[in-house]
Write a protein that holds these residues in place. Structure first.
Motif, PDB file in Angstrom:
ATOM      1  N   PRO A   1       0.742  -1.537  -0.332  1.00  0.00           N
ATOM      2  CA  PRO A   1       0.065   0.287   0.088  1.00  0.00           C
ATOM      3  C   PRO A   1       0.786   1.246   0.019  1.00  0.00           C
ATOM      4  CG  PRO A   1       0.047  -1.076   2.276  1.00  0.00           C
ATOM      5  CD  PRO A   1       0.723  -2.010   0.806  1.00  0.00           C
ATOM      6  N   GLY A   2       2.062   1.546   0.734  1.00  0.00           N
ATOM      7  CA  GLY A   2       3.001   2.210   0.559  1.00  0.00           C
ATOM      8  C   GLY A   2       3.984   2.821  -0.613  1.00  0.00           C
ATOM      9  N   PHE A   3       4.384   3.981  -1.002  1.00  0.00           N
ATOM     10  CA  PHE A   3       4.853   4.292  -1.939  1.00  0.00           C
ATOM     11  C   PHE A   3       6.392   3.661  -1.990  1.00  0.00           C
ATOM     12  CE2 PHE A   3       7.529   6.286  -4.936  1.00  0.00           C
ATOM     13  CZ  PHE A   3       6.766   6.755  -6.206  1.00  0.00           C
ATOM     14  N   PRO A   4       6.453   2.464  -2.912  1.00  0.00           N
ATOM     15  CA  PRO A   4       7.190   1.700  -2.938  1.00  0.00           C
ATOM     16  C   PRO A   4       9.370   2.869  -2.471  1.00  0.00           C
ATOM     17  CG  PRO A   4       6.424   1.057  -4.794  1.00  0.00           C
ATOM     18  CD  PRO A   4       5.972   2.344  -4.707  1.00  0.00           C
ATOM     19  N   ASN A   5       9.731   2.194  -1.812  1.00  0.00           N
ATOM     20  CA  ASN A   5      10.961   2.936  -1.240  1.00  0.00           C
ATOM     21  C   ASN A   5      11.976   2.933  -2.361  1.00  0.00           C
ATOM     22  OD1 ASN A   5      10.368   4.126   1.173  1.00  0.00           O
ATOM     23  ND2 ASN A   5      10.787   2.478   1.790  1.00  0.00           N
ATOM     24  N   TRP A   6      12.164   1.278  -3.079  1.00  0.00           N
ATOM     25  CA  TRP A   6      13.037   1.478  -4.114  1.00  0.00           C
ATOM     26  C   TRP A   6      13.074   2.654  -5.392  1.00  0.00           C
ATOM     27  CZ3 TRP A   6      11.909  -1.250  -8.609  1.00  0.00           C
ATOM     28  CH2 TRP A   6      11.067  -1.539  -8.724  1.00  0.00           C
ATOM     29  N   LEU A   7      11.749   3.064  -5.598  1.00  0.00           N
ATOM     30  CA  LEU A   7      11.611   3.972  -6.758  1.00  0.00           C
ATOM     31  C   LEU A   7      12.208   4.524  -6.444  1.00  0.00           C
ATOM     32  CD1 LEU A   7       8.210   2.757  -7.609  1.00  0.00           C
ATOM     33  CD2 LEU A   7      10.111   1.742  -9.180  1.00  0.00           C
ATOM     34  N   ARG A   8      12.571   5.598  -5.672  1.00  0.00           N
ATOM     35  CA  ARG A   8      13.082   6.681  -5.126  1.00  0.00           C
ATOM     36  C   ARG A   8      14.536   6.856  -5.476  1.00  0.00           C
ATOM     37  NH1 ARG A   8       9.398   5.993  -0.417  1.00  0.00           N
ATOM     38  NH2 ARG A   8       8.127   7.914  -0.517  1.00  0.00           N
ATOM     39  N   THR A   9      14.891   5.641  -5.143  1.00  0.00           N
ATOM     40  CA  THR A   9      16.548   5.344  -5.860  1.00  0.00           C
ATOM     41  C   THR A   9      17.013   5.645  -7.241  1.00  0.00           C
ATOM     42  OG1 THR A   9      16.611   2.881  -5.858  1.00  0.00           O
ATOM     43  CG2 THR A   9      17.118   3.728  -4.188  1.00  0.00           C
ATOM     44  N   GLN A  10      16.053   5.152  -8.084  1.00  0.00           N
ATOM     45  CA  GLN A  10      16.213   5.730  -9.485  1.00  0.00           C
ATOM     46  C   GLN A  10      15.768   7.055 -10.355  1.00  0.00           C
ATOM     47  OE1 GLN A  10      16.786   2.551 -11.162  1.00  0.00           O
ATOM     48  NE2 GLN A  10      16.190   2.350  -9.119  1.00  0.00           N
ATOM     49  N   LYS A  11      17.225   7.800 -10.262  1.00  0.00           N
ATOM     50  CA  LYS A  11      18.002   9.034 -10.510  1.00  0.00           C
ATOM     51  C   LYS A  11      18.379   9.169 -12.258  1.00  0.00           C
ATOM     52  CE  LYS A  11      19.781   9.027  -6.064  1.00  0.00           C
ATOM     53  NZ  LYS A  11      21.544   9.150  -5.422  1.00  0.00           N
ATOM     54  N   SER A  12      18.216   8.565 -12.806  1.00  0.00           N
ATOM     55  CA  SER A  12      18.442   8.376 -14.502  1.00  0.00           C
ATOM     56  C   SER A  12      17.341   9.013 -14.910  1.00  0.00           C
ATOM     57  CB  SER A  12      18.230   7.372 -15.107  1.00  0.00           C
ATOM     58  OG  SER A  12      17.304   6.972 -14.916  1.00  0.00           O
ATOM     59  N   ASP A  13      16.567   9.535 -16.460  1.00  0.00           N
ATOM     60  CA  ASP A  13      15.699  10.215 -16.571  1.00  0.00           C
ATOM     61  C   ASP A  13      14.359   8.459 -17.141  1.00  0.00           C
ATOM     62  OD1 ASP A  13      16.242  12.657 -16.785  1.00  0.00           O
ATOM     63  OD2 ASP A  13      16.698  12.598 -18.649  1.00  0.00           O
ATOM     64  N   LEU A  14      13.759   8.889 -16.162  1.00  0.00           N
ATOM     65  CA  LEU A  14      12.721   7.403 -16.006  1.00  0.00           C
ATOM     66  C   LEU A  14      11.198   7.642 -17.067  1.00  0.00           C
ATOM     67  CD1 LEU A  14      12.632   5.141 -14.983  1.00  0.00           C
ATOM     68  CD2 LEU A  14      11.582   5.765 -12.825  1.00  0.00           C
ATOM     69  N   SER A  15      10.649   6.216 -17.112  1.00  0.00           N
ATOM     70  CA  SER A  15       9.179   6.181 -18.174  1.00  0.00           C
ATOM     71  C   SER A  15       8.857   5.583 -16.884  1.00  0.00           C
ATOM     72  CB  SER A  15       9.695   5.664 -19.487  1.00  0.00           C
ATOM     73  OG  SER A  15       8.142   5.120 -19.632  1.00  0.00           O
ATOM     74  N   LEU A  16       7.634   5.654 -16.189  1.00  0.00           N
ATOM     75  CA  LEU A  16       7.602   5.150 -15.207  1.00  0.00           C
ATOM     76  C   LEU A  16       5.960   4.721 -15.218  1.00  0.00           C
ATOM     77  CD1 LEU A  16       7.881   3.598 -12.279  1.00  0.00           C
ATOM     78  CD2 LEU A  16       7.287   5.875 -11.047  1.00  0.00           C
ATOM     79  N   ASP A  17       5.522   3.006 -14.944  1.00  0.00           N
ATOM     80  CA  ASP A  17       4.231   2.836 -15.316  1.00  0.00           C
ATOM     81  C   ASP A  17       3.205   2.853 -13.807  1.00  0.00           C
ATOM     82  OD1 ASP A  17       1.848   2.086 -15.240  1.00  0.00           O
ATOM     83  OD2 ASP A  17       1.968   1.634 -17.370  1.00  0.00           O
ATOM     84  N   ILE A  18       3.227   2.898 -13.027  1.00  0.00           N
ATOM     85  CA  ILE A  18       2.918   2.195 -12.081  1.00  0.00           C
ATOM     86  C   ILE A  18       1.077   2.030 -11.498  1.00  0.00           C
ATOM     87  CG2 ILE A  18       4.803   2.093 -10.487  1.00  0.00           C
ATOM     88  CD1 ILE A  18       4.371   4.159  -9.078  1.00  0.00           C
ATOM     89  N   SER A  19      -0.151   3.186 -12.822  1.00  0.00           N
ATOM     90  CA  SER A  19      -1.259   2.178 -12.510  1.00  0.00           C
ATOM     91  C   SER A  19      -1.799   1.400 -12.158  1.00  0.00           C
ATOM     92  CB  SER A  19      -1.712   3.077 -14.228  1.00  0.00           C
ATOM     93  OG  SER A  19      -1.679   2.382 -14.630  1.00  0.00           O
ATOM     94  N   ASN A  20      -2.843   1.241 -11.931  1.00  0.00           N
ATOM     95  CA  ASN A  20      -3.564   0.389 -10.916  1.00  0.00           C
ATOM     96  C   ASN A  20      -3.034  -0.527 -10.222  1.00  0.00           C
ATOM     97  OD1 ASN A  20      -5.746  -1.197 -10.449  1.00  0.00           O
ATOM     98  ND2 ASN A  20      -5.624  -3.028 -12.059  1.00  0.00           N
ATOM     99  N   ALA A  21      -1.423   0.152  -8.901  1.00  0.00           N
ATOM    100  CA  ALA A  21      -0.922  -0.777  -8.696  1.00  0.00           C
ATOM    101  C   ALA A  21      -0.900  -0.807  -6.847  1.00  0.00           C
ATOM    102  CB  ALA A  21       0.264  -0.232  -9.394  1.00  0.00           C
ATOM    103  N   GLU A  22      -2.032  -0.260  -6.735  1.00  0.00           N
ATOM    104  CA  GLU A  22      -3.135  -0.512  -5.306  1.00  0.00           C
ATOM    105  C   GLU A  22      -1.777   0.130  -4.348  1.00  0.00           C
ATOM    106  OE1 GLU A  22      -4.116  -4.214  -4.219  1.00  0.00           O
ATOM    107  OE2 GLU A  22      -4.704  -5.128  -6.201  1.00  0.00           O
ATOM    108  N   ILE A  23      -1.562   1.456  -4.569  1.00  0.00           N
ATOM    109  CA  ILE A  23      -1.108   2.364  -3.762  1.00  0.00           C
ATOM    110  C   ILE A  23      -1.642   2.757  -3.331  1.00  0.00           C
ATOM    111  CG2 ILE A  23       0.391   4.137  -3.735  1.00  0.00           C
ATOM    112  CD1 ILE A  23       1.800   2.829  -6.267  1.00  0.00           C
ATOM    113  N   SER A  24      -1.618   2.969  -2.002  1.00  0.00           N
ATOM    114  CA  SER A  24      -3.050   4.357  -0.916  1.00  0.00           C
ATOM    115  C   SER A  24      -1.791   4.788  -0.438  1.00  0.00           C
ATOM    116  CB  SER A  24      -3.220   3.497  -0.274  1.00  0.00           C
ATOM    117  OG  SER A  24      -3.848   3.753   0.550  1.00  0.00           O
ATOM    118  N   GLU A  25      -1.537   6.288  -0.804  1.00  0.00           N
ATOM    119  CA  GLU A  25      -1.006   7.323  -0.466  1.00  0.00           C
ATOM    120  C   GLU A  25      -1.245   8.396   0.151  1.00  0.00           C
ATOM    121  OE1 GLU A  25       3.179   7.345   1.639  1.00  0.00           O
ATOM    122  OE2 GLU A  25       3.067   6.177  -0.598  1.00  0.00           O
ATOM    123  N   SER A  26      -1.366   9.112   1.112  1.00  0.00           N
ATOM    124  CA  SER A  26      -2.706  10.236   1.374  1.00  0.00           C
ATOM    125  C   SER A  26      -0.830  11.565   0.781  1.00  0.00           C
ATOM    126  CB  SER A  26      -2.410  10.739   2.572  1.00  0.00           C
ATOM    127  OG  SER A  26      -2.502  12.003   3.307  1.00  0.00           O
ATOM    128  N   GLY A  27      -1.588  11.722  -0.513  1.00  0.00           N
ATOM    129  CA  GLY A  27      -0.662  12.720  -1.223  1.00  0.00           C
ATOM    130  C   GLY A  27       0.338  11.720  -2.119  1.00  0.00           C
TER     131      GLY A  27
END
Length: 543
Positions: free
Chosen positions: A264-290
């Motif tokens: 349910p939380g935003f994955p911490n390991w994604l925060r480590t990716q610093k290169s120019d990024l195309s990211l698709d995490i739609s419908n990934a059951e992320i429940s983040e406040s903000g």
């Protein structure tokens, strides 16, 4: 002094090898007879409705198989080392005798109508590229991988089996130690993903999207993937169970894990990716406040991503895109360093998550944005008035959230808007007037009980709207009545006493006034007397 006999011997040897090399260079190396016969047998094994293999023959003009369509040979040995039969519309099964081309290094059979399984004879140890994509091949991939057990070492670097009908699990590819690109997307794989894939230290691209895979994806699946740059596991039923403290060994430019469970939380390991990024995490059951705005600002392309759009990133692309301002919006780019890159973001799709809070006003700074989809979340608050800054916006979907308040009038300034959906929110008030907003189908606004105005029914007129100033009108009438009588009284009194003052103070005015009044009196008397006399005569005559 150097021995003359030694010098003469050296000159003789040089002349001998030079002439031999010249003779070899002038000799055309033809294909091996055994391999030519294998190719002819291969031709008979295929169904070739378009005649693409018509140059393959045994006549005098076609004896050299190295000149046949799709065939390439080693210039030194004459062995067939490459076979490209892509999009030849070939039908049938892959012939078994294809395995007789033991020196084959690259084989392309993509875009045909081949059926059946992959023959074991195709497990050629020297093969570096094998592309069987876009066919109707079937069977278990475990059997294909096991057929390479005969090889001491496996040379395969690029394996593309996508767009077929393979079933089962993603097998253990750990023996494919030099594999760089693996494409298994758009099959019918319905098992799990073997953790041995994490041992492929040379792997740069992993695409297993659009299957029916299930099970757990753990850190072991990525343990040695230090070269990985392209990862697509989207449209499966995979569940990521990654430690919050895990730091991946890779830096990705493409992450698509749509419909996989990341929350349910935003994955911490994604925060480590610093290169120019195309990211698709739609419908990934992320429940983040903000929103993860700090992470988003590091992204060149944010797409908690549905589809490629216009000139954006193509999900079927086999590698990085060369388009610099491509973006699949999903949280990308440091605020300080990458603000200019953020402005190039074209598409954002954060749909089908459980994101809460208000829509960040920072999203409205992405002035090059063409598509924005944050539907099917739990967003609340108002639609930012600064949405009018998105002049290039063509697609907007804010449906199925908890947004409230009025639709900002600034939205009518986005004149390029071609697709819009604001349905199933808590929006209220009248839809702002603007050519674009009135042209959408009513379904774009449905599910907002207190929303009205074209193209929905007209807003109801309340009593206060029919007589908006009733109380004020009564008060105005009262004020007008009192004022009228007061001003009239003052005027009459002033006029009366003014005339009286002139009569008493001015002798000439007094004479003139009484002369006027006397003249008026006489005229009135004469007129009345004449009319009374006429009336009497008329009455006498009538009797």
């Amino acid at each position: 002094m150097v021995d003359m006999r030694f010098l003469v011997a050296c000159v003789v040897l040089w002349v001998h090898y030079s002439c031999g090399a010249l003779a070899i260079s002038n000799t055309t190396v033809k294909c091996r007879v055994k391999e030519r016969l294998s190719l002819l047998s291969l031709k008979r094994g295929f169904v070739d409705p378009r005649g693409c293999l018509s140059s393959w023959g045994s006549s005098e003009n076609h004896t050299d198989c190295c000149t046949w369509n799709g065939v390439s040979c080693d210039s030194r040995t004459g062995h067939v080392d490459a076979l490209d039969l892509s999009y030849y519309s070939l039908e049938g099964n892959i012939p078994l005798n294809l395995g007789y081309l033991s020196r084959l290094q690259t084989l392309y059979l993509e875009g045909n109508q081949l059926e059946g399984g992959i023959p074991k004879s195709l497990a050629l140890c020297n093969l570096t590229v094998l592309d069987l994509s876009d066919n109707s091949l079937s069977g278990q991939l475990d059997e294909f991988v096991a057929s390479f057990d005969q090889c001491g070492s496996i040379s395969l670097q690029n394996l593309d089996l996508s767009y077929n009908c393979f079933t089962g699990s993603v097998p253990n590819f750990s023996r494919f130690s030099v594999l760089e690109r693996l494409y298994l997307s758009d099959n019918q794989l319905n098992g799990t993903v073997n953790g041995g894939i994490g041992l492929l230290s040379k792997l740069q691209t992993l695409d297993i999207a659009s299957n029916f895979l299930h099970g757990i994806i753990a850190e072991t699946h990525f343990s040695r993937l230090s070269q990985l740059g392209y990862l697509d596991m989207s449209l499966n039923n995979l569940e990521f169970k990654i430690s919050p403290d895990w730091i991946p060994p890779f830096q990705l430019f493409h992450i698509h894990v749509r419909s996989c469970k990341l929350g349910p939380g935003f994955p911490n390991w994604l925060r480590t990716q610093k290169s120019d990024l195309s990211l698709d995490i739609s419908n990934a059951e992320i429940s983040e406040s903000g929103f993860e705005l700090k992470f988003v600002r590091r992204l060149n392309s944010i797409k908690f991503f549905t589809d490629s759009y216009g000139d954006y990133v193509d999900p079927n692309n086999r590698g990085p895109s060369s388009t610099e301002d491509i973006a699949t919006l999903v949280w990308k780019g440091k605020v300080s360093k990458y603000q200019s890159i953020l402005r190039l973001v074209k598409s954002i799709d954060l749909s089908c998550n459980m994101l809460m809070g208000e829509i960040p006003s920072e999203l409205m700074d992405l002035v090059e944005l063409v598509a924005l989809n944050i539907s099917r979340n739990m967003l609340s608050g108002k639609i930012p008035a600064t949405i009018g800054q998105l002049k290039s916006l063509d697609f907007l979907d804010l449906s199925r959230n908890h947004l409230s308040g009025r639709i900002p009038s600034e939205l009518s300034q986005v004149d390029r808007l071609g697709v819009m959906d604001l349905s199933h929110n808590n929006l209220s008030g009248e839809i702002p007037h603007g050519t674009q907003l009135q042209s959408f189908d009513p379904s774009a606004y449905e599910g907002n009980a207190h929303l009205c105005g074209a193209p929905l029914p007209k807003c109801p007129t309340s009593p206060t709207q029919d007589h908006p100033n009733d109380e004020n009108s009564e008060e105005d009438e009262q004020i007008f009545g009192r004022g009228f009588f007061i001003s009239s009284s003052i005027g009459l009194g002033t006029g009366f006493w003014g005339i009286c003052s002139l009569i008493f103070l001015s002798k000439a005015f007094r004479y003139a006034y009484f002369r006027l009044m006397s003249g008026i009196h006489d005229k009135v008397y004469v007129i009345v007397a004449i009319n009374v006399a006429k009336l009497r005569r008329w009455r006498r005559g009538s009797t």
